[in-house]
Design a protein around this motif. Structure first.
Motif, PDB file in Angstrom:
ATOM      1  N   GLN A 397      42.130  36.983  40.265  1.00 37.48           N
ATOM      2  CA  GLN A 397      42.596  35.806  39.528  1.00 37.48           C
ATOM      3  C   GLN A 397      43.048  34.743  40.536  1.00 37.48           C
ATOM      4  N   ILE A 399      44.745  31.582  42.441  1.00 37.75           N
ATOM      5  CA  ILE A 399      46.098  31.006  42.429  1.00 37.75           C
ATOM      6  C   ILE A 399      46.019  29.590  43.012  1.00 37.75           C
ATOM      7  N   GLU A 411      45.103  37.027  43.187  1.00 37.60           N
ATOM      8  CA  GLU A 411      45.698  38.345  42.971  1.00 37.60           C
ATOM      9  C   GLU A 411      44.596  39.331  42.613  1.00 37.60           C
ATOM     10  N   GLU A 589      53.654  32.703  37.084  1.00 36.92           N
ATOM     11  CA  GLU A 589      52.565  33.384  36.371  1.00 36.92           C
ATOM     12  C   GLU A 589      52.570  32.974  34.900  1.00 36.92           C
ATOM     13  N   GLN A 609      49.584  30.403  38.620  1.00 37.17           N
ATOM     14  CA  GLN A 609      48.603  31.426  38.271  1.00 37.17           C
ATOM     15  C   GLN A 609      48.597  31.589  36.758  1.00 37.17           C
TER      16      GLN A 609
END
Length: 637
Positions: A397, A399, A411, A589, A609
């Protein structure tokens, strides 16, 4: 010479019978043990008839011919029953109890028919040498044919159904059959050499040593039945459709104490056995199981008594030591709930792996628990299979950097791909991996895949500065974590600065010293750390103070609370200011909307993120995504 050989075999089997009876503790708790003793008694009778027939042949001129004939035919008929008893004993594991009984009665009927035929046929006596007299003729040949048929049936059924049998039973019975076949073959070609009785004694000794020694079923430390006996007993009860109730007592919190203290184990075992009508088993190093015949005991009353006694300090040993134990009680009031021994053990493992340890906790096995446990077991097996077959995959994923306006890190998130290609989400298998301890191997696999990805795909060429990899609680407990991870990085020849390891707050409560030592060692090596899920659960700023982290990651719930709760907004703004004053950076997040991105950028959060930018992506799609928005076009924020 022959009579001496038979006497040796007889002594062997009588010794086994005596040893079997020396163990007063539930000699016949297993039906297979009853069958073994029955086969042993038949074999002892066969040898006695053999010795009697040899005596009759030796004194053939001094006793009536009919008595000699009866003695000799009794012996050869008993050989057929002996062969059949081995067959009946062997097949106990292979069928349901109902089918097994039908099988055993059929074998008995065939034995009776064979006995009638053998008794009706004529028999001859060869007494040329009184020291080596033997029988021959149609009756003897019929005996060989009947025994051969039984032995062939035994071998066929062992081959056909051997996989259903206890492995030790299979090996033991095969050795017994081989002894029989070799002895019968020698005796067939040399009638004067009578070896079957002695060979039977050897075979019985092997079976006793491998399978039926009652002392092998006893736990030496506590004196109660051991775990293998528990497996066999439960399997037997389900096979025979015998209902039972069970209370499993586990001392998870004090497992170290239970393992270390012999006096405590014996004290607990004696206490559990004090309940009349219970069979007590040692379940593992720190647990016991009480089993009752269904409907014979007040399970709730017994449970109430157990909880009352374990709520107080436990006094034990010669020196009257005491300890406050914290048992977990797993109760199955009716064995019909599970339907099989394997499900009982799956439920027990599930309960011990997923339950919170607390004094007096009681868990009841019910239909929902059975379903949950089966799903747990299914997921565990799928995960183990995936690790063996390289079906563990890593998604990434991206960022976003608010300062650089591009994607600078990612990540790594583990997924499991089923054999059919579908993906199991981490929310399903991660709890199972953590509960069973497989998270250690899973974490190592993920870390290796990330290092290989960095080496082979060169994401740094697209502007990715580092990849974040999660560390589980179990991994943080490992003293050798630093050495293992340094070795993997060196194996793939990548720059350690390309790795950022995420630790969670919950992993630093009781094992903080291990974590800190590993962190300092890896930081010296060049790897950096993030504190993951800040704000989730046991949130405390002293984690940031104590842990040598470079980045703090705000949990999705904390991020979303900023936009929905005024108090949360004030708290988070203050925490952001404090973290920045410690010269640490922040990742937020769970960002899903443009307005959230803009607001978090305004208060100074460096990295973002969330699904607003992208879901976790497989390697190729991730590389295309980063290339597209870091080089080909700017992401429209």
């Amino acid at each position: 010479m022959n009579i001496e050989i038979q006497c040796c075999g007889l002594i062997l089997m009588i010794t086994i019978l005596i040893m079997n009876n020396l163990s007063g503790r539930g000699r016949f708790i297993l039906y297979s043990s009853k069958l073994f003793v029955a086969a042993l008694l038949v074999s002892i009778g066969t040898i006695c008839f053999d010795i009697l027939s040899m005596v009759a042949l030796y004194y053939i001129d001094s006793i009536p011919m009919w008595l000699t004939e009866i003695s000799c035919k009794a012996y050869i008929i008993s050989l057929v029953f002996e062969a059949t008893s081995s067959l009946v004993y062997s097949m106990y594991d292979c069928f349901s109890y109902k089918r097994y009984r039908y099988f055993a009665y059929t074998a008995l009927v065939l034995d009776i028919i064979s006995s009638v035929v053998i008794a009706a046929l004529p028999i001859k006596f060869n007494v040329t040498d009184p020291q080596h007299a033997f029988t021959e003729g149609p009756s003897v040949l019929a005996t060989y044919a009947a025994c051969l048929g039984v032995l062939c049936a035994t071998v066929f059924l062992l081959i056909r159904y051997g996989k259903r049998m206890n492995k030790q039973r299979f090996r033991g019975v095969m050795l017994w059959v081989i002894c029989w076949i070799v002895a019968a073959g020698i005796q067939f070609f040399n009638n004067a050499l009578l070896l079957i009785g002695f060979a039977t004694g050897i075979g019985m000794t092997v079976l006793f040593a491998i399978l039926e020694n009652p002392f092998a079923w006893i736990d030496r430390d506590s004196g109660v039945f051991n775990l293998p006996m528990l497996h066999e007993y439960m399997r037997q009860q389900y096979n025979r459709s015998k209902r039972f109730s069970m209370i499993s007592i586990s001392f998870a919190t004090h497992s170290g104490l239970i393992e270390a203290e012999d006096d405590l184990r014996r004290s607990l075992a004696s206490y559990f056995e004090s309940y009349a009508g219970t069979r007590v088993f040692r379940n593992n190093r720190s647990g016991f199981v009480m089993i009752f015949d269904y409907g014979t005991k007040d399970i709730q009353g017994i449970l109430k008594s157990l909880r009352r006694d374990f709520s107080k300090e436990w006094i034990y040993g010669k020196n009257h030591k005491s300890s406050l134990l914290a048992p977990l009680f797993l109760v199955m009031e009716d064995s019909l709930i599970t339907g099989s021994a394997s499900k009982v053990f799956a439920l027990s493992n599930y309960a011990s792996n997923t339950s919170v340890d607390d004094t007096g906790t009681v868990i009841y096995m019910d239909e929902q628990m059975v379903k949950d446990a089966m799903e747990f077991e299914k997921c565990k097996n799928e995960m183990i299979s995936a690790m063996k077959q390289d079906r563990v995959v890593v998604f990434y994923q991206p960022i976003w950097s608010n300062e650089e306006k591009k994607f600078v890190s990612a990540e790594a998130l583990v997924r499991i791909r089923k054999a059919d290609g579908s993906i199991i989400p981490p929310g399903v298998f991660i709890p199972v991996a953590e509960a069973t301890g497989h998270i250690l191997e899973l974490g190592r696999i993920v870390f290796e895949k990330v290092c290989r990805f960095i080496r082979d795909k060169h994401p740094m060429d697209l502007g990715i500065e580092y990849v974040e990899v999660n560390l589980s609680v179990k991994q943080c407990e490992q003293r050798e974590l630093s050495a293992v991870y340094r070795g993997i990085v060196q194996k793939y020849g990548i720059n350690p600065a390309y790795i950022n390891l995420e630790i969670t707050e919950s992993s630093t409560i009781e094992i903080r010293q291990n974590v800190i030592e590993n962190m300092h060692d890896l930081i010296r090596f060049g790897i950096n750390f993030s504190l993951d899920d800040f704000g989730n659960g046991q949130s405390n700023l002293d984690y940031i103070i104590d842990m040598p982290v470079a980045i703090v990651k705000f949990d999705r719930n904390m991020t979303q609370s900023y936009f929905t709760n005024e108090r949360a907004r004030l708290v988070m703004s203050t925490i952001v200011d404090m973290i920045h004053k410690m010269h640490l950076k922040i990742v937020a997040e769970g960002v899903e909307h443009r307005e959230e991105l803009a607001e978090l950028d305004r208060i100074g959060i460096e990295y973002i993120q969330g699904f607003y930018f992208s879901r976790p992506l497989p390697e190729p799609e991730f590389m295309e995504f980063v290339k597209k928005y870091n080089f080909d076009q700017t992401f429209n924020v």
